[in-house]
Design a protein around this motif. Structure first.
Motif, PDB file in Angstrom:
ATOM      1  N   MET A  96       0.844  -1.189   0.000  1.00  0.00           N
ATOM      2  CA  MET A  96       0.000   0.000   0.000  1.00  0.00           C
ATOM      3  C   MET A  96       0.886   1.247   0.000  1.00  0.00           C
ATOM      4  SD  MET A  96      -2.800   1.886   0.257  1.00  0.00           S
ATOM      5  CE  MET A  96      -4.167   0.794   0.462  1.00  0.00           C
ATOM      6  N   ILE A  97       0.580   2.163  -0.889  1.00  0.00           N
ATOM      7  CA  ILE A  97       1.282   3.439  -0.957  1.00  0.00           C
ATOM      8  C   ILE A  97       0.714   4.347   0.130  1.00  0.00           C
ATOM      9  CG2 ILE A  97       1.662   5.497  -2.370  1.00  0.00           C
ATOM     10  CD1 ILE A  97       1.345   3.608  -4.834  1.00  0.00           C
ATOM     11  N   ILE A  98       1.604   4.996   0.869  1.00  0.00           N
ATOM     12  CA  ILE A  98       1.161   5.953   1.893  1.00  0.00           C
ATOM     13  C   ILE A  98       1.748   7.314   1.547  1.00  0.00           C
ATOM     14  CG2 ILE A  98       1.074   6.537   4.341  1.00  0.00           C
ATOM     15  CD1 ILE A  98       1.641   3.569   4.945  1.00  0.00           C
ATOM     16  N   LEU A  99       0.875   8.291   1.403  1.00  0.00           N
ATOM     17  CA  LEU A  99       1.295   9.664   1.131  1.00  0.00           C
ATOM     18  C   LEU A  99       1.158  10.455   2.425  1.00  0.00           C
ATOM     19  CD1 LEU A  99       0.634  11.749  -1.950  1.00  0.00           C
ATOM     20  CD2 LEU A  99       0.092  12.743   0.251  1.00  0.00           C
ATOM     21  N   TYR A 100       2.264  11.018   2.880  1.00  0.00           N
ATOM     22  CA  TYR A 100       2.303  11.795   4.122  1.00  0.00           C
ATOM     23  C   TYR A 100       2.354  13.276   3.768  1.00  0.00           C
ATOM     24  CZ  TYR A 100       3.710   7.420   6.397  1.00  0.00           C
ATOM     25  OH  TYR A 100       3.765   6.134   6.868  1.00  0.00           O
ATOM     26  N   GLY A 101       1.580  14.072   4.475  1.00  0.00           N
ATOM     27  CA  GLY A 101       1.618  15.503   4.229  1.00  0.00           C
ATOM     28  C   GLY A 101       0.557  16.247   4.997  1.00  0.00           C
ATOM     29  N   ILE A 102       0.263  17.439   4.492  1.00  0.00           N
ATOM     30  CA  ILE A 102      -0.718  18.332   5.085  1.00  0.00           C
ATOM     31  C   ILE A 102      -1.758  18.626   4.000  1.00  0.00           C
ATOM     32  CG2 ILE A 102      -1.052  20.630   6.074  1.00  0.00           C
ATOM     33  CD1 ILE A 102       1.905  20.416   7.039  1.00  0.00           C
ATOM     34  N   PRO A 103      -3.046  18.445   4.287  1.00  0.00           N
ATOM     35  CA  PRO A 103      -4.060  18.523   3.240  1.00  0.00           C
ATOM     36  C   PRO A 103      -4.130  19.863   2.497  1.00  0.00           C
ATOM     37  CG  PRO A 103      -5.076  18.057   5.385  1.00  0.00           C
ATOM     38  CD  PRO A 103      -3.608  18.144   5.597  1.00  0.00           C
ATOM     39  N   ASN A 104      -3.804  20.966   3.161  1.00  0.00           N
ATOM     40  CA  ASN A 104      -3.932  22.262   2.493  1.00  0.00           C
ATOM     41  C   ASN A 104      -2.667  22.688   1.749  1.00  0.00           C
ATOM     42  OD1 ASN A 104      -2.441  22.809   4.773  1.00  0.00           O
ATOM     43  ND2 ASN A 104      -3.545  24.667   5.314  1.00  0.00           N
ATOM     44  N   CYS A 105      -1.632  21.849   1.731  1.00  0.00           N
ATOM     45  CA  CYS A 105      -0.395  22.132   1.001  1.00  0.00           C
ATOM     46  C   CYS A 105      -0.659  21.964  -0.497  1.00  0.00           C
ATOM     47  CB  CYS A 105       0.700  21.177   1.473  1.00  0.00           C
ATOM     48  SG  CYS A 105       2.189  21.203   0.464  1.00  0.00           S
ATOM     49  N   ASP A 106      -0.311  22.959  -1.301  1.00  0.00           N
ATOM     50  CA  ASP A 106      -0.555  22.898  -2.740  1.00  0.00           C
ATOM     51  C   ASP A 106       0.128  21.711  -3.398  1.00  0.00           C
ATOM     52  OD1 ASP A 106      -2.188  25.125  -2.689  1.00  0.00           O
ATOM     53  OD2 ASP A 106      -0.586  26.522  -3.259  1.00  0.00           O
ATOM     54  N   THR A 107       1.348  21.418  -2.997  1.00  0.00           N
ATOM     55  CA  THR A 107       2.072  20.297  -3.601  1.00  0.00           C
ATOM     56  C   THR A 107       1.417  18.970  -3.237  1.00  0.00           C
ATOM     57  OG1 THR A 107       4.095  21.609  -3.415  1.00  0.00           O
ATOM     58  CG2 THR A 107       4.363  19.292  -3.946  1.00  0.00           C
ATOM     59  N   VAL A 108       0.939  18.849  -2.019  1.00  0.00           N
ATOM     60  CA  VAL A 108       0.231  17.639  -1.605  1.00  0.00           C
ATOM     61  C   VAL A 108      -1.071  17.520  -2.394  1.00  0.00           C
ATOM     62  CG1 VAL A 108      -0.981  16.514   0.323  1.00  0.00           C
ATOM     63  CG2 VAL A 108       1.284  17.507   0.679  1.00  0.00           C
ATOM     64  N   LYS A 109      -1.765  18.624  -2.603  1.00  0.00           N
ATOM     65  CA  LYS A 109      -2.992  18.590  -3.405  1.00  0.00           C
ATOM     66  C   LYS A 109      -2.710  18.098  -4.821  1.00  0.00           C
ATOM     67  CE  LYS A 109      -5.355  22.384  -1.030  1.00  0.00           C
ATOM     68  NZ  LYS A 109      -5.815  23.779  -1.165  1.00  0.00           N
ATOM     69  N   LYS A 110      -1.631  18.602  -5.426  1.00  0.00           N
ATOM     70  CA  LYS A 110      -1.257  18.156  -6.775  1.00  0.00           C
ATOM     71  C   LYS A 110      -0.934  16.667  -6.785  1.00  0.00           C
ATOM     72  CE  LYS A 110       0.808  22.538  -8.117  1.00  0.00           C
ATOM     73  NZ  LYS A 110       2.072  23.224  -8.380  1.00  0.00           N
ATOM     74  N   ALA A 111      -0.191  16.220  -5.786  1.00  0.00           N
ATOM     75  CA  ALA A 111       0.200  14.811  -5.701  1.00  0.00           C
ATOM     76  C   ALA A 111      -1.026  13.912  -5.539  1.00  0.00           C
ATOM     77  CB  ALA A 111       1.168  14.609  -4.540  1.00  0.00           C
ATOM     78  N   ARG A 112      -1.940  14.321  -4.682  1.00  0.00           N
ATOM     79  CA  ARG A 112      -3.151  13.522  -4.454  1.00  0.00           C
ATOM     80  C   ARG A 112      -4.017  13.487  -5.711  1.00  0.00           C
ATOM     81  NH1 ARG A 112      -5.862  14.769   1.264  1.00  0.00           N
ATOM     82  NH2 ARG A 112      -6.753  12.735   0.841  1.00  0.00           N
ATOM     83  N   ALA A 113      -4.114  14.628  -6.390  1.00  0.00           N
ATOM     84  CA  ALA A 113      -4.892  14.678  -7.630  1.00  0.00           C
ATOM     85  C   ALA A 113      -4.265  13.760  -8.684  1.00  0.00           C
ATOM     86  CB  ALA A 113      -4.974  16.113  -8.147  1.00  0.00           C
ATOM     87  N   TRP A 114      -2.937  13.794  -8.790  1.00  0.00           N
ATOM     88  CA  TRP A 114      -2.243  12.962  -9.774  1.00  0.00           C
ATOM     89  C   TRP A 114      -2.492  11.476  -9.499  1.00  0.00           C
ATOM     90  CZ3 TRP A 114       1.397   9.132 -10.006  1.00  0.00           C
ATOM     91  CH2 TRP A 114       1.956   8.877 -11.262  1.00  0.00           C
ATOM     92  N   LEU A 115      -2.343  11.080  -8.241  1.00  0.00           N
ATOM     93  CA  LEU A 115      -2.581   9.680  -7.889  1.00  0.00           C
ATOM     94  C   LEU A 115      -4.016   9.276  -8.223  1.00  0.00           C
ATOM     95  CD1 LEU A 115      -0.688   9.519  -4.472  1.00  0.00           C
ATOM     96  CD2 LEU A 115      -0.063   8.278  -6.559  1.00  0.00           C
ATOM     97  N   GLY A 116      -4.961  10.153  -7.930  1.00  0.00           N
ATOM     98  CA  GLY A 116      -6.364   9.877  -8.243  1.00  0.00           C
ATOM     99  C   GLY A 116      -6.600   9.748  -9.739  1.00  0.00           C
ATOM    100  N   GLU A 117      -5.995  10.640 -10.521  1.00  0.00           N
ATOM    101  CA  GLU A 117      -6.144  10.599 -11.984  1.00  0.00           C
ATOM    102  C   GLU A 117      -5.574   9.313 -12.568  1.00  0.00           C
ATOM    103  OE1 GLU A 117      -4.125  14.153 -13.174  1.00  0.00           O
ATOM    104  OE2 GLU A 117      -5.684  15.444 -12.314  1.00  0.00           O
ATOM    105  N   GLN A 118      -4.533   8.779 -11.926  1.00  0.00           N
ATOM    106  CA  GLN A 118      -3.908   7.548 -12.400  1.00  0.00           C
ATOM    107  C   GLN A 118      -4.645   6.303 -11.900  1.00  0.00           C
ATOM    108  OE1 GLN A 118      -1.411   8.252 -14.595  1.00  0.00           O
ATOM    109  NE2 GLN A 118      -1.924  10.327 -13.983  1.00  0.00           N
ATOM    110  N   GLY A 119      -5.639   6.521 -11.050  1.00  0.00           N
ATOM    111  CA  GLY A 119      -6.384   5.395 -10.486  1.00  0.00           C
ATOM    112  C   GLY A 119      -5.574   4.584  -9.488  1.00  0.00           C
ATOM    113  N   ILE A 120      -4.636   5.248  -8.828  1.00  0.00           N
ATOM    114  CA  ILE A 120      -3.753   4.570  -7.881  1.00  0.00           C
ATOM    115  C   ILE A 120      -4.320   4.690  -6.476  1.00  0.00           C
ATOM    116  CG2 ILE A 120      -1.440   4.558  -6.878  1.00  0.00           C
ATOM    117  CD1 ILE A 120      -0.491   5.736  -9.612  1.00  0.00           C
ATOM    118  N   ASN A 121      -4.505   3.558  -5.839  1.00  0.00           N
ATOM    119  CA  ASN A 121      -4.978   3.550  -4.457  1.00  0.00           C
ATOM    120  C   ASN A 121      -3.830   3.916  -3.532  1.00  0.00           C
ATOM    121  OD1 ASN A 121      -7.615   2.738  -5.022  1.00  0.00           O
ATOM    122  ND2 ASN A 121      -7.007   0.591  -5.091  1.00  0.00           N
TER     123      ASN A 121
END
Length: 114
Positions: A1-26
């Motif tokens: 399982m991939i674990i992404l650590y960060g802060i939800p309001n961080c712009d870079t974390v938002k981009k990373a989460r969006a990218w993972l979602g777009e790729q269909g990666i859990n």
């Protein structure tokens, strides 16, 4: 399982989460603000990526620190102590891919992993 650590309001974390979602990666999201920084994982990240890369000296949190506190960070142990006390000073996102760890968002590098 991939674990992404960060802060939800961080712009870079938002981009990373969006990218993972777009790729269909859990993945699992670990919020530093709500869940804290796991000390055992922090030690692993510092060893895997290097404490210098993990410590965000460009960010607002670092710049707001007392100069004496900044000067006290000179090795992995002192950097980890600071990061545990001030999670916002950790460069984000930190991603545990299972086999290794990356710091920051790199769409090209991530695409090569998945």
């Amino acid at each position: 399982m991939i674990i992404l650590y960060g802060i939800p309001n961080c712009d870079t974390v938002k981009k990373a989460r969006a990218w993972l979602g777009e790729q269909g990666i859990n993945y699992q999201f670990h919020d530093f603000k709500k869940q804290g920084v796991p000390p055992d994982q922090l030690a692993r990240w510092a060893q895997a990526a290097g404490w210098e890369k993990l410590l965000n000296r460009q960010g607002t949190t670092w710049r707001k620190l007392d100069p004496a506190l900044q000067a006290s960070v000179h090795d992995s142990a002192s950097a980890q102590t600071l990061m545990l006390a001030n999670p916002s000073v950790i460069k984000r996102p930190v991603v545990d891919w299972g086999k290794d760890v990356t710091v920051g968002f790199d769409a090209q590098g991530w695409a090569a992993r998945v």
